[in-house]
Design a protein around this motif. Structure first.
Motif, PDB file in Angstrom:
ATOM      1  N   MET A  84       2.601  35.854 126.537  1.00 24.01           N
ATOM      2  CA  MET A  84       3.765  36.139 127.379  1.00 24.01           C
ATOM      3  C   MET A  84       4.236  37.582 127.216  1.00 24.01           C
ATOM      4  O   MET A  84       4.796  38.161 128.147  1.00 24.01           O
ATOM      5  N   THR A  85       4.011  38.164 126.046  1.00 25.19           N
ATOM      6  CA  THR A  85       4.516  39.523 125.818  1.00 25.19           C
ATOM      7  C   THR A  85       3.463  40.596 126.095  1.00 25.19           C
ATOM      8  O   THR A  85       3.818  41.730 126.385  1.00 25.19           O
ATOM      9  N   LEU A  86       2.181  40.232 125.995  1.00 23.75           N
ATOM     10  CA  LEU A  86       1.147  41.247 126.171  1.00 23.75           C
ATOM     11  C   LEU A  86       1.008  41.626 127.640  1.00 23.75           C
ATOM     12  O   LEU A  86       1.112  40.778 128.520  1.00 23.75           O
ATOM     13  N   GLU A  87       0.770  42.912 127.860  1.00 25.72           N
ATOM     14  CA  GLU A  87       0.576  43.385 129.223  1.00 25.72           C
ATOM     15  C   GLU A  87      -0.541  44.404 129.221  1.00 25.72           C
ATOM     16  O   GLU A  87      -0.364  45.538 128.752  1.00 25.72           O
ATOM     17  N   TYR A 145      -5.940  47.846 122.336  1.00 26.00           N
ATOM     18  CA  TYR A 145      -4.530  47.587 122.628  1.00 26.00           C
ATOM     19  C   TYR A 145      -3.960  46.577 121.623  1.00 26.00           C
ATOM     20  O   TYR A 145      -2.881  46.779 121.059  1.00 26.00           O
ATOM     21  N   LEU A 146      -4.710  45.514 121.360  1.00 26.76           N
ATOM     22  CA  LEU A 146      -4.249  44.493 120.408  1.00 26.76           C
ATOM     23  C   LEU A 146      -4.106  45.073 119.008  1.00 26.76           C
ATOM     24  O   LEU A 146      -3.071  44.899 118.360  1.00 26.76           O
ATOM     25  N   HIS A 147      -5.132  45.778 118.532  1.00 23.33           N
ATOM     26  CA  HIS A 147      -5.087  46.322 117.172  1.00 23.33           C
ATOM     27  C   HIS A 147      -3.965  47.345 117.033  1.00 23.33           C
ATOM     28  O   HIS A 147      -3.330  47.424 115.994  1.00 23.33           O
ATOM     29  N   CYS A 148      -3.720  48.112 118.094  1.00 21.47           N
ATOM     30  CA  CYS A 148      -2.612  49.083 118.062  1.00 21.47           C
ATOM     31  C   CYS A 148      -1.268  48.367 117.949  1.00 21.47           C
ATOM     32  O   CYS A 148      -0.302  48.924 117.444  1.00 21.47           O
ATOM     33  N   HIS A 149      -1.200  47.130 118.428  1.00 18.44           N
ATOM     34  CA  HIS A 149       0.030  46.344 118.320  1.00 18.44           C
ATOM     35  C   HIS A 149      -0.019  45.373 117.142  1.00 18.44           C
ATOM     36  O   HIS A 149       0.771  44.422 117.078  1.00 18.44           O
TER      37      HIS A 149
END
Ligand code: ADP
Ligand code: MG
Ligand code: MG
Length: 336
Positions: A84-87, A145-149
């Motif tokens: 829900m939060t990932l874009e 993107y995922l690893h950066c977050h």
């Protein structure tokens, strides 16, 4: 061939899955794919016939470590709150979330014809290296993107990536995902054994990104050669990496770097995205989906069967007034 299963795979869902508010807003259709997933079904929104994909998450099957608290205090499975939060253009978008007593009902956009890379690979696509690079770099962008977050997906594999007829891919299935932090090591593995790294199979604790890069390496290998690199756990831990066909020097080097048994020396996502093989130019408009992979007319041109804008950010594929829905009920394999 059968699909390797994640350890977090949900069991069969009952009829209770559609009960509640969800059912007021969506009509649930046939199971997706070849019917192996009782918990993922096609659905369409009653208000505007938006065609979507619904995943039913049985609450009692969500492990203790996989719950989180939403800002409003509501308890949600991490899979849901993350999505829900990932874009990101290469991560599937959630349209709606509902729950009843037993299930969460997560409604996602339907990307393309809903073909995942497992099925794509089974059809033995005729990929050249620039096209392969184009497909794989999008998975890389999602993982970067995922690893950066500080998020780990932990179940990267062909069947958790969906592809459309423009070779645009999206990452799905955050059922094994988690947040990572600098000084926390994990000791439990939740993904798929065939994609698990040798050091984690050997029982070592892991930080996360290095495990993810190994599964990315397996995914790239499978996309390249259409076969698995290792035969069993023993082979993953001990076996030498062999490449069954000659590939470019850059790809050869990248595969060996991602599938380096020593996690210290394994390629990171930043190194992957900077690699010349990933950055090679690709004339993507020169590739035609149905020339690369055998598919039916719906898979080749879903936009002819569904009115509406497939790729636009706020709308998915709309169910047209023509025949696809009727066809889907009578012959799911034709459409899905
Ligand atoms: P599981 O956790 O049971 O593996 P997934 O979320 O991976 O469930 O979904 C199972 C399968 O359903 C996927 O491998 C894919 O084929 C299909 N699928 C899931 N979500 C979508 C989607 N949004 N669009 C198209 N196909 C999807
Ligand atoms: Mg999955
Ligand atoms: Mg899963």
């Amino acid at each position: 061939s059968s699909r390797p299963q994640s350890m977090s795979l949900m069991s069969q869902c009952g009829e209770e899955q559609i009960a509640g508010e969800y059912n007021k807003h969506y009509v649930t259709l046939k199971q997706i794919g070849k019917g192996a997933y009782g918990c993922v079904k096609m659905a369409y929104r009653r208000s505007d016939r938006l065609l979507a994909v619904a995943k039913f998450i049985l609450k009692e099957k969500v492990g203790a470590a996989f719950w989180t608290e939403a800002p409003d205090g509501r308890r949600l499975p991490l899979e849901l709150s993350l999505l829900m939060t990932l874009e990101h253009p290469n991560i599937v978008r959630v349209i709606d979330v509902f729950e009843n007593e037993k299930y969460f009902q997560m409604v996602m956009e339907k990307h393309g014809a809903g073909m995942d890379l497992f099925e794509f690979i089974e059809r033995r696509p005729r990929l050249d290296e620039p096209l392969l690079s184009y497909i794989f770099r999008q998975i890389g962008q999602a993982v970067e993107y995922l690893h950066c977050h500080n998020i780990l997906h932990r179940d990267i594999k062909d069947e958790n990536v969906i592809i459309d007829n423009k070779f645009h891919v999206k990452l799905i299935d955050f059922g094994s995902a988690t947040y990572m932090s600098k000084d926390t090591l994990f000791s439990t593995f939740y993904g798929t054994t065939e994609y698990c790294s040798p050091e984690v199979l050997a029982g070592n604790k892991y930080a996360g990104p290095e495990l993810e890069m190994w599964s990315m390496g397996i995914t790239l290998y499978v996309l390249t050669f259409l076969v698995n690199p290792f035969s069993d756990i023993e082979d993953i831990i001990q076996g030498p990496l062999t490449l069954p066909q000659i590939v470019s020097e850059d790809l050869d080097q990248l595969l060996r770097w991602m599938l380096c048994k020593d996690p210290i020396h394994r390629c990171s996502v930043a190194q992957l995205m900077a690699h010349p093989w990933i950055r090679q130019p690709v004339a993507i408009n020169n590739y035609v989906f149905q020339d690369i992979v055998d598919c039916d007319r719906h898979e080749a041109n879903p936009e002819m069967y569904f009115s509406g804008s497939l790729g636009s950010p706020r709308s998915g594929s709309l169910v047209s007034l023509a025949d696809p829905l009727a066809k889907e009920r009578s012959n799911p394999s034709e459409l899905v």
